[in-house]
Design a protein around this motif. Structure first.
Motif, PDB file in Angstrom:
ATOM      1  N   MET A 145     -22.101  10.805  -1.346  1.00 48.80           N
ATOM      2  CA  MET A 145     -21.143  10.477  -2.420  1.00 48.80           C
ATOM      3  C   MET A 145     -20.095   9.377  -1.763  1.00 48.80           C
ATOM      4  SD  MET A 145     -20.262  14.010  -4.531  1.00 48.80           S
ATOM      5  CE  MET A 145     -21.899  15.039  -5.018  1.00 48.80           C
ATOM      6  N   SER A 146     -19.388   9.776  -0.661  1.00 51.60           N
ATOM      7  CA  SER A 146     -18.693   8.948  -0.054  1.00 51.60           C
ATOM      8  C   SER A 146     -19.238   7.414   0.365  1.00 51.60           C
ATOM      9  CB  SER A 146     -17.777   9.557   1.270  1.00 51.60           C
ATOM     10  OG  SER A 146     -16.988   8.684   1.857  1.00 51.60           O
ATOM     11  N   ILE A 147     -20.311   7.601   0.694  1.00 48.84           N
ATOM     12  CA  ILE A 147     -21.095   6.192   1.093  1.00 48.84           C
ATOM     13  C   ILE A 147     -21.211   5.397  -0.123  1.00 48.84           C
ATOM     14  CG2 ILE A 147     -23.297   5.476   1.956  1.00 48.84           C
ATOM     15  CD1 ILE A 147     -23.177   7.755   3.964  1.00 48.84           C
ATOM     16  N   ALA A 173     -14.404  21.120   3.066  1.00 46.83           N
ATOM     17  CA  ALA A 173     -15.766  20.381   3.596  1.00 46.83           C
ATOM     18  C   ALA A 173     -15.986  19.043   2.888  1.00 46.83           C
ATOM     19  CB  ALA A 173     -17.050  21.210   3.398  1.00 46.83           C
ATOM     20  N   ALA A 174     -15.523  18.886   1.624  1.00 47.74           N
ATOM     21  CA  ALA A 174     -15.542  17.585   1.189  1.00 47.74           C
ATOM     22  C   ALA A 174     -14.568  16.643   1.636  1.00 47.74           C
ATOM     23  CB  ALA A 174     -15.615  17.824  -0.449  1.00 47.74           C
ATOM     24  N   HIS A 175     -13.435  17.063   1.979  1.00 45.45           N
ATOM     25  CA  HIS A 175     -12.470  16.155   2.407  1.00 45.45           C
ATOM     26  C   HIS A 175     -12.914  15.970   4.029  1.00 45.45           C
ATOM     27  CE1 HIS A 175      -8.591  14.758   3.553  1.00 45.45           C
ATOM     28  NE2 HIS A 175      -8.250  15.446   4.426  1.00 45.45           N
ATOM     29  N   ILE A 176     -13.302  16.739   4.766  1.00 44.86           N
ATOM     30  CA  ILE A 176     -13.966  16.262   6.086  1.00 44.86           C
ATOM     31  C   ILE A 176     -14.906  14.978   5.940  1.00 44.86           C
ATOM     32  CG2 ILE A 176     -15.430  17.080   7.868  1.00 44.86           C
ATOM     33  CD1 ILE A 176     -14.082  19.700   7.843  1.00 44.86           C
ATOM     34  N   ALA A 177     -15.764  15.226   4.829  1.00 44.81           N
ATOM     35  CA  ALA A 177     -16.884  14.228   4.806  1.00 44.81           C
ATOM     36  C   ALA A 177     -16.472  12.801   3.911  1.00 44.81           C
ATOM     37  CB  ALA A 177     -18.020  14.888   4.384  1.00 44.81           C
ATOM     38  N   GLY A 178     -15.184  12.685   3.715  1.00 41.49           N
ATOM     39  CA  GLY A 178     -14.927  11.495   2.912  1.00 41.49           C
ATOM     40  C   GLY A 178     -13.989  11.550   1.843  1.00 41.49           C
ATOM     41  N   PHE A 179     -13.976  12.858   1.010  1.00 40.47           N
ATOM     42  CA  PHE A 179     -13.241  12.836  -0.228  1.00 40.47           C
ATOM     43  C   PHE A 179     -11.724  12.734   0.216  1.00 40.47           C
ATOM     44  CE2 PHE A 179     -16.807  13.565  -2.130  1.00 40.47           C
ATOM     45  CZ  PHE A 179     -16.800  13.926  -3.587  1.00 40.47           C
ATOM     46  N   GLY A 180     -10.889  12.153  -0.587  1.00 41.91           N
ATOM     47  CA  GLY A 180      -9.492  11.981  -0.053  1.00 41.91           C
ATOM     48  C   GLY A 180      -8.574  13.061  -0.469  1.00 41.91           C
ATOM     49  N   ALA A 181      -8.697  13.831  -1.723  1.00 39.44           N
ATOM     50  CA  ALA A 181      -8.220  14.840  -2.355  1.00 39.44           C
ATOM     51  C   ALA A 181      -8.730  15.938  -2.941  1.00 39.44           C
ATOM     52  CB  ALA A 181      -6.880  13.885  -3.256  1.00 39.44           C
ATOM     53  N   THR A 182      -8.173  16.774  -3.338  1.00 40.91           N
ATOM     54  CA  THR A 182      -8.584  18.019  -4.049  1.00 40.91           C
ATOM     55  C   THR A 182      -7.727  18.428  -5.044  1.00 40.91           C
ATOM     56  OG1 THR A 182      -9.643  20.299  -4.085  1.00 40.91           O
ATOM     57  CG2 THR A 182      -7.712  19.771  -2.427  1.00 40.91           C
ATOM     58  N   SER A 183      -8.160  19.078  -6.183  1.00 34.49           N
ATOM     59  CA  SER A 183      -7.394  19.678  -7.046  1.00 34.49           C
ATOM     60  C   SER A 183      -7.157  21.088  -6.799  1.00 34.49           C
ATOM     61  CB  SER A 183      -8.157  19.767  -8.418  1.00 34.49           C
ATOM     62  OG  SER A 183      -9.318  20.375  -8.374  1.00 34.49           O
ATOM     63  N   ASN A 184      -7.646  21.822  -6.023  1.00 38.29           N
ATOM     64  CA  ASN A 184      -7.506  23.053  -5.361  1.00 38.29           C
ATOM     65  C   ASN A 184      -6.192  23.447  -4.574  1.00 38.29           C
ATOM     66  OD1 ASN A 184      -7.741  25.540  -3.635  1.00 38.29           O
ATOM     67  ND2 ASN A 184      -9.596  25.794  -4.881  1.00 38.29           N
ATOM     68  N   THR A 283     -14.609  10.653 -14.538  1.00 35.67           N
ATOM     69  CA  THR A 283     -15.282  11.906 -13.946  1.00 35.67           C
ATOM     70  C   THR A 283     -16.437  12.253 -14.713  1.00 35.67           C
ATOM     71  OG1 THR A 283     -13.815  12.952 -15.405  1.00 35.67           O
ATOM     72  CG2 THR A 283     -13.004  12.957 -13.379  1.00 35.67           C
ATOM     73  N   SER A 284     -16.665  13.232 -15.503  1.00 34.69           N
ATOM     74  CA  SER A 284     -17.744  13.572 -16.154  1.00 34.69           C
ATOM     75  C   SER A 284     -19.210  13.962 -15.290  1.00 34.69           C
ATOM     76  CB  SER A 284     -17.885  12.279 -17.135  1.00 34.69           C
ATOM     77  OG  SER A 284     -19.070  12.823 -18.194  1.00 34.69           O
ATOM     78  N   ASP A 285     -19.133  15.121 -14.674  1.00 31.16           N
ATOM     79  CA  ASP A 285     -20.421  15.292 -14.002  1.00 31.16           C
ATOM     80  C   ASP A 285     -21.017  14.433 -13.049  1.00 31.16           C
ATOM     81  OD1 ASP A 285     -20.349  17.808 -15.328  1.00 31.16           O
ATOM     82  OD2 ASP A 285     -21.450  16.947 -17.026  1.00 31.16           O
ATOM     83  N   LEU A 286     -20.239  13.768 -12.289  1.00 36.59           N
ATOM     84  CA  LEU A 286     -20.677  12.759 -11.494  1.00 36.59           C
ATOM     85  C   LEU A 286     -21.282  13.489 -10.330  1.00 36.59           C
ATOM     86  CD1 LEU A 286     -17.428  10.376 -11.087  1.00 36.59           C
ATOM     87  CD2 LEU A 286     -19.692  10.035 -12.482  1.00 36.59           C
ATOM     88  N   ASP A 287     -22.500  12.771  -9.817  1.00 31.76           N
ATOM     89  CA  ASP A 287     -23.036  13.037  -8.374  1.00 31.76           C
ATOM     90  C   ASP A 287     -23.304  11.548  -7.706  1.00 31.76           C
ATOM     91  OD1 ASP A 287     -25.271  11.514  -9.498  1.00 31.76           O
ATOM     92  OD2 ASP A 287     -26.467  13.678  -9.572  1.00 31.76           O
ATOM     93  N   GLU A 288     -24.071  11.732  -6.494  1.00 29.80           N
ATOM     94  CA  GLU A 288     -24.009  10.404  -5.627  1.00 29.80           C
ATOM     95  C   GLU A 288     -24.649   9.381  -6.463  1.00 29.80           C
ATOM     96  OE1 GLU A 288     -26.784  13.379  -3.513  1.00 29.80           O
ATOM     97  OE2 GLU A 288     -25.309  13.379  -5.330  1.00 29.80           O
ATOM     98  N   PHE A 289     -25.701   9.972  -7.350  1.00 30.05           N
ATOM     99  CA  PHE A 289     -26.595   8.689  -7.932  1.00 30.05           C
ATOM    100  C   PHE A 289     -25.771   8.076  -9.016  1.00 30.05           C
ATOM    101  CE2 PHE A 289     -29.529  12.145  -6.375  1.00 30.05           C
ATOM    102  CZ  PHE A 289     -30.263  11.203  -5.603  1.00 30.05           C
ATOM    103  N   ALA A 290     -24.906   8.986  -9.925  1.00 34.62           N
ATOM    104  CA  ALA A 290     -24.093   8.157 -10.895  1.00 34.62           C
ATOM    105  C   ALA A 290     -22.975   7.478 -10.149  1.00 34.62           C
ATOM    106  CB  ALA A 290     -23.479   9.588 -11.661  1.00 34.62           C
ATOM    107  N   ILE A 291     -22.490   7.995  -9.013  1.00 32.89           N
ATOM    108  CA  ILE A 291     -21.531   7.016  -8.381  1.00 32.89           C
ATOM    109  C   ILE A 291     -22.024   5.684  -8.145  1.00 32.89           C
ATOM    110  CG2 ILE A 291     -20.138   6.731  -6.343  1.00 32.89           C
ATOM    111  CD1 ILE A 291     -19.779   9.728  -6.498  1.00 32.89           C
ATOM    112  N   ALA A 292     -23.373   5.709  -7.504  1.00 32.00           N
ATOM    113  CA  ALA A 292     -23.991   4.492  -7.079  1.00 32.00           C
ATOM    114  C   ALA A 292     -24.268   3.737  -8.177  1.00 32.00           C
ATOM    115  CB  ALA A 292     -25.323   4.808  -6.288  1.00 32.00           C
TER     116      ALA A 292
END
Length: 443
Positions: A145-147, A173-184, A283-292
């Motif tokens: 997703m980050s790519i 794990a998501a932060h390590i792989a490129g996500f900048g922030a979390t809601s948690n 937002t709305s149910d995104l995945d890597e394909f929707a992001i691309a």
């Protein structure tokens, strides 16, 4: 009493029944080498991302059997009295080497190597796999997703789609792989992951009008906040947001509709109102394909929930924990491996290297040795870099891999090594691994 924060029962019963039998027949104290690896990359992914290592090291350190755990094992007759006595003093005193957290891996990569007696190493299998399989699956999805997102920031917001503790691990794990922030918030407090969040649709529905909701949010958080504009009509929501906040509004969020079309319409409307610097988050149910698919759209940031915390359809990395070498009755080392159809493994202790040509990765080079005392995992092959590092030395974890600092180091390492990937590795379609795995004789 239970051991403080004990992780000892986070395991499968057969780990302890094997221990019980090994103590009976005298093989429990044979020195062994166990290895965590994946036979293939789950989901047809082109690379994997190692994550969970820092969590695992702490969990291994906390793997102790207190009175409550021992009483349970005894009362349920899971092991005999001799094994209960042995477990009373258990703490892992062996050594662990492995890939740094955030590192890329491929089929056969010796992601983690656990060395110790059979007794002390075998009972860590379930814990190691439950952590590494979950976190690596999330990190691999997050990296894709980050790519796809490129320079646009990503926020993880999937806590409500996961178990309460899995949600924290996924945010990490998501932060390590490129996500900048979390809601948690727990991920922020426990692991130092930056947190974010403003308001949900219930905030707008609480108020007598959308305008009342927006005014209250602006009063509380200032004009730099992001207003959720799709509770009712999106075009009306944009007009109301700018009327309330002015053209300096920080951002708007879209959580529904055909996102490329809606984002373009919202951008035009914002610009026409003079809010040219107001950012659009989708937002709305995104995945890597929707992001691309949104790459050419006027989108400034993404929020991803269900897809990232569930590994985007691949919820486990499929790693296994296998005995690859042991000492025999005379003390000599013997490489061992399964030969089962489609489940075979490569015996022997291993040293792993990433070969490079002009800074681009070309292969996963794995040197296999029968001379276990002589194999140096830190000696680089020409044109390569060594992939393994010491994570636990005689029971003592590498403190640099733990806590907030460990997460920050893993994120930095991941972003650096990801640049080594060949261009084809960045494609999202199912394919063979981007790098071949090559085994060579260490001698």
């Amino acid at each position: 009493m239970s051991a403080p924060d004990s992780t000892a029962l986070l395991t499968d019963r057969y780990e302890l029944t094997m221990l019980d039998a090994a103590l009976r027949d005298g093989t429990a104290h044979r020195r062994c080498v166990f290895e965590v690896f994946g036979r293939r990359l789950a989901g047809g992914r082109r690379f994997g991302v190692v994550a969970g290592t820092g969590r695992l090291l702490q969990l291994i350190e906390d793997f102790r059997f207190g009175d409550d755990e021992l009483r349970y094992l005894r009362d349920e007759r899971i092991v005999d009295a001799e094994t209960v006595r042995w477990l009373e003093g258990y703490s892992f005193a062996g050594s662990v080497t492995g890939y740094r957290e955030g590192e890329l891996y491929f089929p056969g990569s010796p992601v983690l190597t656990v060395e110790g007696t059979f007794a002390e190493a075998v009972i860590l299998e379930t814990l190691a796999l439950s952590v590494l399989n979950h976190d690596s699956a999330v990190a691999t999805a997050a990296a894709r997703m980050s790519i796809a997102a490129g320079s646009r920031p990503l926020a993880e917001m999937g806590s409500r789609r996961a178990g309460e503790r899995s949600a924290v691990a996924a945010a990490r794990a998501a932060h390590i792989a490129g996500f900048g922030a979390t809601s948690n918030l727990r991920a922020g407090a426990e692991w130092g992951v930056p947190t974010m969040g403003t308001a949900a649709h219930s905030w707008t529905l609480l108020h007598d009008s959308e305008e009342d909701a927006f005014r209250a949010q602006i009063d509380a958080l200032g004009t730099a906040t992001t207003l959720l504009i799709d509770t009712y009509d999106i075009a009306t929501g944009v007009d109301t947001a700018i009327r309330v906040a002015g053209t300096g509004l920080g951002g708007v969020r879209i959580d529904s509709g055909d996102l490329p079309t809606v984002a373009a319409q919202v951008r035009r409307q914002l610009d026409a109102l003079g809010a040219t610097r107001t950012r659009i988050t989708v937002t709305s149910d995104l995945d890597e394909f929707a992001i691309a698919a949104l790459a050419a759209s006027p989108v400034d940031a993404y929020g991803v929930g269900t897809s990232v915390v569930t590994g985007s359809g691949t919820p486990t990395a499929g790693m296994v924990y296998k005995l690859v070498a042991r000492q025999d009755a005379a003390g000599g080392w013997v490489p061992v491996a399964k030969t089962s159809t489609a489940k075979g493994s490569q015996g022997g202790r291993k040293a792993a290297f990433r070969t490079l040509a002009d800074g681009v990765a070309t292969s996963e080079l794995i040197a296999v040795s029968d001379g276990f005392d002589e194999l140096d995992t830190a000696v680089e092959h020409p044109g390569s870099r060594a992939l393994q590092t010491t994570l636990i030395d005689h029971g003592r974890p590498d403190t640099a891999a733990l806590g907030d600092a460990g997460v920050a180091a893993a994120r930095e390492h991941h972003m650096r090594v990801r640049e080594e990937l060949p261009l084809a590795a960045r494609a999202l379609s199912r394919s063979d691994p981007a790098l071949p795995t090559v085994y060579v004789d260490a001698a």
